[in-house]
Design a protein around this motif. Structure first.
Motif, PDB file in Angstrom:
ATOM      1  N   HIS A 106      28.314  22.285  55.222  1.00 25.28           N
ATOM      2  CA  HIS A 106      27.502  22.326  56.483  1.00 25.28           C
ATOM      3  C   HIS A 106      26.194  21.531  56.310  1.00 25.28           C
ATOM      4  O   HIS A 106      25.504  20.506  57.218  1.00 25.28           O
ATOM      5  CB  HIS A 106      27.113  23.467  57.071  1.00 25.28           C
ATOM      6  CG  HIS A 106      28.372  24.472  57.752  1.00 25.28           C
ATOM      7  ND1 HIS A 106      29.138  23.681  58.528  1.00 25.28           N
ATOM      8  CD2 HIS A 106      28.728  25.619  57.977  1.00 25.28           C
ATOM      9  CE1 HIS A 106      30.146  24.475  58.962  1.00 25.28           C
ATOM     10  NE2 HIS A 106      29.670  25.573  58.530  1.00 25.28           N
ATOM     11  N   MET A 107      25.315  21.847  55.187  1.00 25.99           N
ATOM     12  CA  MET A 107      24.248  21.107  54.860  1.00 25.99           C
ATOM     13  C   MET A 107      24.272  19.569  54.607  1.00 25.99           C
ATOM     14  O   MET A 107      23.771  18.976  55.358  1.00 25.99           O
ATOM     15  CB  MET A 107      23.578  21.551  53.691  1.00 25.99           C
ATOM     16  CG  MET A 107      22.969  23.087  53.897  1.00 25.99           C
ATOM     17  SD  MET A 107      21.392  23.006  54.980  1.00 25.99           S
ATOM     18  CE  MET A 107      20.920  24.651  54.741  1.00 25.99           C
ATOM     19  N   GLY A 108      25.550  19.369  53.921  1.00 26.57           N
ATOM     20  CA  GLY A 108      25.711  17.888  53.936  1.00 26.57           C
ATOM     21  C   GLY A 108      25.712  17.022  55.226  1.00 26.57           C
ATOM     22  O   GLY A 108      25.602  16.167  55.599  1.00 26.57           O
ATOM     23  N   ASN A 109      26.768  17.663  56.304  1.00 29.52           N
ATOM     24  CA  ASN A 109      27.049  17.183  57.260  1.00 29.52           C
ATOM     25  C   ASN A 109      25.776  17.088  58.383  1.00 29.52           C
ATOM     26  O   ASN A 109      25.471  16.079  59.019  1.00 29.52           O
ATOM     27  CB  ASN A 109      28.284  17.854  58.186  1.00 29.52           C
ATOM     28  CG  ASN A 109      29.643  18.033  57.437  1.00 29.52           C
ATOM     29  OD1 ASN A 109      29.701  16.794  56.532  1.00 29.52           O
ATOM     30  ND2 ASN A 109      30.461  18.829  57.483  1.00 29.52           N
ATOM     31  N   LEU A 110      24.862  18.150  58.198  1.00 30.42           N
ATOM     32  CA  LEU A 110      23.855  18.252  59.089  1.00 30.42           C
ATOM     33  C   LEU A 110      22.956  17.251  58.676  1.00 30.42           C
ATOM     34  O   LEU A 110      22.108  16.612  59.527  1.00 30.42           O
ATOM     35  CB  LEU A 110      23.035  19.614  59.158  1.00 30.42           C
ATOM     36  CG  LEU A 110      23.885  20.837  60.009  1.00 30.42           C
ATOM     37  CD1 LEU A 110      23.476  22.012  59.621  1.00 30.42           C
ATOM     38  CD2 LEU A 110      23.761  20.516  61.422  1.00 30.42           C
ATOM     39  N   ARG A 111      22.703  16.728  57.358  1.00 32.39           N
ATOM     40  CA  ARG A 111      21.953  15.893  56.744  1.00 32.39           C
ATOM     41  C   ARG A 111      22.201  14.431  57.331  1.00 32.39           C
ATOM     42  O   ARG A 111      21.270  13.751  57.698  1.00 32.39           O
ATOM     43  CB  ARG A 111      21.601  15.866  55.195  1.00 32.39           C
ATOM     44  CG  ARG A 111      20.812  17.237  54.761  1.00 32.39           C
ATOM     45  CD  ARG A 111      21.109  17.297  53.216  1.00 32.39           C
ATOM     46  NE  ARG A 111      20.225  18.219  52.634  1.00 32.39           N
ATOM     47  CZ  ARG A 111      20.431  18.823  51.642  1.00 32.39           C
ATOM     48  NH1 ARG A 111      21.258  18.454  50.842  1.00 32.39           N
ATOM     49  NH2 ARG A 111      19.328  19.596  51.116  1.00 32.39           N
ATOM     50  N   LYS A 112      23.574  14.209  57.414  1.00 32.97           N
ATOM     51  CA  LYS A 112      23.959  12.875  58.039  1.00 32.97           C
ATOM     52  C   LYS A 112      23.558  13.021  59.440  1.00 32.97           C
ATOM     53  O   LYS A 112      23.362  11.652  60.063  1.00 32.97           O
ATOM     54  CB  LYS A 112      25.384  12.801  57.868  1.00 32.97           C
ATOM     55  CG  LYS A 112      25.884  12.734  56.386  1.00 32.97           C
ATOM     56  CD  LYS A 112      27.469  12.738  56.521  1.00 32.97           C
ATOM     57  CE  LYS A 112      27.966  12.792  54.952  1.00 32.97           C
ATOM     58  NZ  LYS A 112      29.504  12.827  54.997  1.00 32.97           N
ATOM     59  N   PRO A 143      16.675  14.113  51.683  1.00 28.04           N
ATOM     60  CA  PRO A 143      16.100  14.913  52.832  1.00 28.04           C
ATOM     61  C   PRO A 143      14.970  15.413  52.846  1.00 28.04           C
ATOM     62  O   PRO A 143      14.395  15.628  51.963  1.00 28.04           O
ATOM     63  CB  PRO A 143      17.137  15.931  52.924  1.00 28.04           C
ATOM     64  CG  PRO A 143      17.414  15.818  51.622  1.00 28.04           C
ATOM     65  CD  PRO A 143      17.609  14.776  50.682  1.00 28.04           C
ATOM     66  N   VAL A 144      14.289  15.332  54.096  1.00 31.20           N
ATOM     67  CA  VAL A 144      12.666  15.755  54.198  1.00 31.20           C
ATOM     68  C   VAL A 144      13.005  17.113  55.236  1.00 31.20           C
ATOM     69  O   VAL A 144      11.776  17.887  55.595  1.00 31.20           O
ATOM     70  CB  VAL A 144      11.946  14.801  54.772  1.00 31.20           C
ATOM     71  CG1 VAL A 144      11.786  13.830  53.871  1.00 31.20           C
ATOM     72  CG2 VAL A 144      12.236  14.141  55.924  1.00 31.20           C
ATOM     73  N   HIS A 145      13.883  17.337  55.815  1.00 33.00           N
ATOM     74  CA  HIS A 145      13.923  18.568  56.840  1.00 33.00           C
ATOM     75  C   HIS A 145      14.858  19.724  56.313  1.00 33.00           C
ATOM     76  O   HIS A 145      14.327  20.782  56.004  1.00 33.00           O
ATOM     77  CB  HIS A 145      14.549  18.018  58.135  1.00 33.00           C
ATOM     78  CG  HIS A 145      13.740  16.903  59.078  1.00 33.00           C
ATOM     79  ND1 HIS A 145      12.585  17.287  59.415  1.00 33.00           N
ATOM     80  CD2 HIS A 145      14.044  15.791  58.994  1.00 33.00           C
ATOM     81  CE1 HIS A 145      12.136  16.288  60.139  1.00 33.00           C
ATOM     82  NE2 HIS A 145      12.828  15.153  59.789  1.00 33.00           N
ATOM     83  N   LEU A 146      16.010  19.514  55.861  1.00 34.78           N
ATOM     84  CA  LEU A 146      17.164  20.434  55.214  1.00 34.78           C
ATOM     85  C   LEU A 146      16.814  20.134  53.805  1.00 34.78           C
ATOM     86  O   LEU A 146      17.362  19.295  53.088  1.00 34.78           O
ATOM     87  CB  LEU A 146      18.499  20.435  55.674  1.00 34.78           C
ATOM     88  CG  LEU A 146      18.806  20.571  57.075  1.00 34.78           C
ATOM     89  CD1 LEU A 146      20.154  20.487  57.662  1.00 34.78           C
ATOM     90  CD2 LEU A 146      18.360  22.386  57.053  1.00 34.78           C
ATOM     91  N   VAL A 147      15.964  20.963  53.395  1.00 35.73           N
ATOM     92  CA  VAL A 147      15.396  20.751  51.604  1.00 35.73           C
ATOM     93  C   VAL A 147      16.175  21.599  50.786  1.00 35.73           C
ATOM     94  O   VAL A 147      16.395  22.899  51.074  1.00 35.73           O
ATOM     95  CB  VAL A 147      14.109  20.899  51.624  1.00 35.73           C
ATOM     96  CG1 VAL A 147      13.596  20.376  50.247  1.00 35.73           C
ATOM     97  CG2 VAL A 147      13.332  19.834  52.524  1.00 35.73           C
ATOM     98  N   THR A 148      16.718  21.179  49.543  1.00 38.52           N
ATOM     99  CA  THR A 148      17.051  22.094  48.752  1.00 38.52           C
ATOM    100  C   THR A 148      16.127  22.551  47.818  1.00 38.52           C
ATOM    101  O   THR A 148      15.292  21.671  47.271  1.00 38.52           O
ATOM    102  CB  THR A 148      18.058  21.298  47.865  1.00 38.52           C
ATOM    103  OG1 THR A 148      19.120  20.675  48.522  1.00 38.52           O
ATOM    104  CG2 THR A 148      18.654  22.002  46.704  1.00 38.52           C
ATOM    105  N   VAL A 149      16.195  24.073  47.719  1.00 35.46           N
ATOM    106  CA  VAL A 149      15.008  24.317  46.635  1.00 35.46           C
ATOM    107  C   VAL A 149      15.845  24.702  45.257  1.00 35.46           C
ATOM    108  O   VAL A 149      16.641  25.612  45.597  1.00 35.46           O
ATOM    109  CB  VAL A 149      14.471  25.533  47.247  1.00 35.46           C
ATOM    110  CG1 VAL A 149      13.438  26.229  46.177  1.00 35.46           C
ATOM    111  CG2 VAL A 149      13.509  25.219  48.477  1.00 35.46           C
ATOM    112  N   PHE A 150      15.714  24.046  44.396  1.00 36.20           N
ATOM    113  CA  PHE A 150      16.736  24.250  42.996  1.00 36.20           C
ATOM    114  C   PHE A 150      16.659  25.594  42.778  1.00 36.20           C
ATOM    115  O   PHE A 150      15.642  26.285  42.366  1.00 36.20           O
ATOM    116  CB  PHE A 150      16.460  23.078  42.093  1.00 36.20           C
ATOM    117  CG  PHE A 150      16.503  21.894  42.602  1.00 36.20           C
ATOM    118  CD1 PHE A 150      17.891  21.447  42.661  1.00 36.20           C
ATOM    119  CD2 PHE A 150      15.739  20.806  42.821  1.00 36.20           C
ATOM    120  CE1 PHE A 150      18.309  20.203  43.118  1.00 36.20           C
ATOM    121  CE2 PHE A 150      15.878  19.753  43.213  1.00 36.20           C
ATOM    122  CZ  PHE A 150      17.194  19.292  43.419  1.00 36.20           C
ATOM    123  N   GLY A 151      17.648  26.065  42.397  1.00 38.34           N
ATOM    124  CA  GLY A 151      17.968  27.417  41.748  1.00 38.34           C
ATOM    125  C   GLY A 151      17.805  28.558  42.742  1.00 38.34           C
ATOM    126  O   GLY A 151      18.150  29.832  42.301  1.00 38.34           O
TER     127      GLY A 151
END
Length: 241
Positions: free
Chosen positions: A197-203, A212-220
């Motif tokens: 879902h995150m990948g699709n929403l980022r597109k 990405p600057v909106h849906l951001v991954t916080v590593f770990g």
């Protein structure tokens, strides 16, 4: 007045006692025994009032209340064995209309229910229900998403994910948390669906899905939804989960 009351209580004997008192008073009632079932039943039947136990399995009453408050002005009476002022305030802050601690008198419970049923529902202020995170707006009532004023077409899963995160912009959600808050009654899917879902929403909403600057991954940890001004570098956000 005759009302339909939803009882969300994992103690089936206690739920039965509440139902009997409600029926004796001329109301109808439905019992459910976990948080997911409570949300599903509210969406399906739109009861007049929800009696909501805090200590529900799978999804607790506080989470249920927070999710439903984005969708409905349904009166909520919370029940809990917790009696601290902090717990009480937290429940009320999340949108509960009243709060009772266990053990309680069924007669007092019915008096509280009568009061809530007589209370007129407050009309929502314009756009009060709309969730915002920078240029992103999510309207849970109309089931609409806009980015900088442009409509974004989302699948039901994508929409639910955005609505949960837009309710608390800036909060870091673990994948497991997002799965619990968005999967409804389906318990047999993996956290990988969140990454999809995150990948699709980022597109759909990111200027550059690879950065990405909106849906951001916080590593770990997981993901967070930002207003887009903090930038991916500060949060460690890259397109790969």
């Amino acid at each position: 007045m005759c009302a339909h009351v939803l009882i969300a209580e994992d103690d089936k004997k206690q739920a039965e006692v509440i139902r009997q008192y409600l029926e004796h008073a001329g109301h109808t009632a439905t019992e459910v025994y976990d948080g997911y079932a409570a949300i599903d039943e509210v969406r399906r039947r739109a009861p007049d009032l929800l009696v909501l136990d805090v200590m529900l399995p799978h999804l607790d009453g506080l989470q249920v209340c927070r999710i439903l408050r984005h969708e409905t002005d349904l009166p909520v009476l919370m029940l809990t064995a917790r009696s601290t002022e902090e717990d009480l305030l937290r429940g009320l802050d999340l949108g509960a209309d009243d709060y009772m601690t266990k053990p309680y008198s069924p007669r007092e419970l019915m008096a509280r229910i009568r009061t809530l049923l007589r209370r007129p529902r407050r009309p929502a202020a314009p756009d009060l229900h709309i969730l915002r995170a920078g240029p992103l707006t999510v309207d849970p009532v109309r089931h609409e998403v806009f980015m900088s004023g442009q409509p974004i077409m989302c699948t039901p899963g994508e929409f639910t994910l955005l609505a949960v995160m837009a309710g608390q912009p800036g909060r870091v959600f673990r994948r497991e948390q997002l799965l619990e808050l968005t999967r409804g009654s389906d318990r047999y899917i993996s956290c990988r669906i969140i990454d999809v879902h995150m990948g699709n929403l980022r597109k759909k909403i990111e200027p550059d899905p690879r950065r990405p600057v909106h849906l951001v991954t916080v590593f770990g940890v997981g993901y967070k939804l930002t207003d887009g001004r903090t930038g991916h570098a500060k949060s460690g956000g890259h397109a790969s989960p």
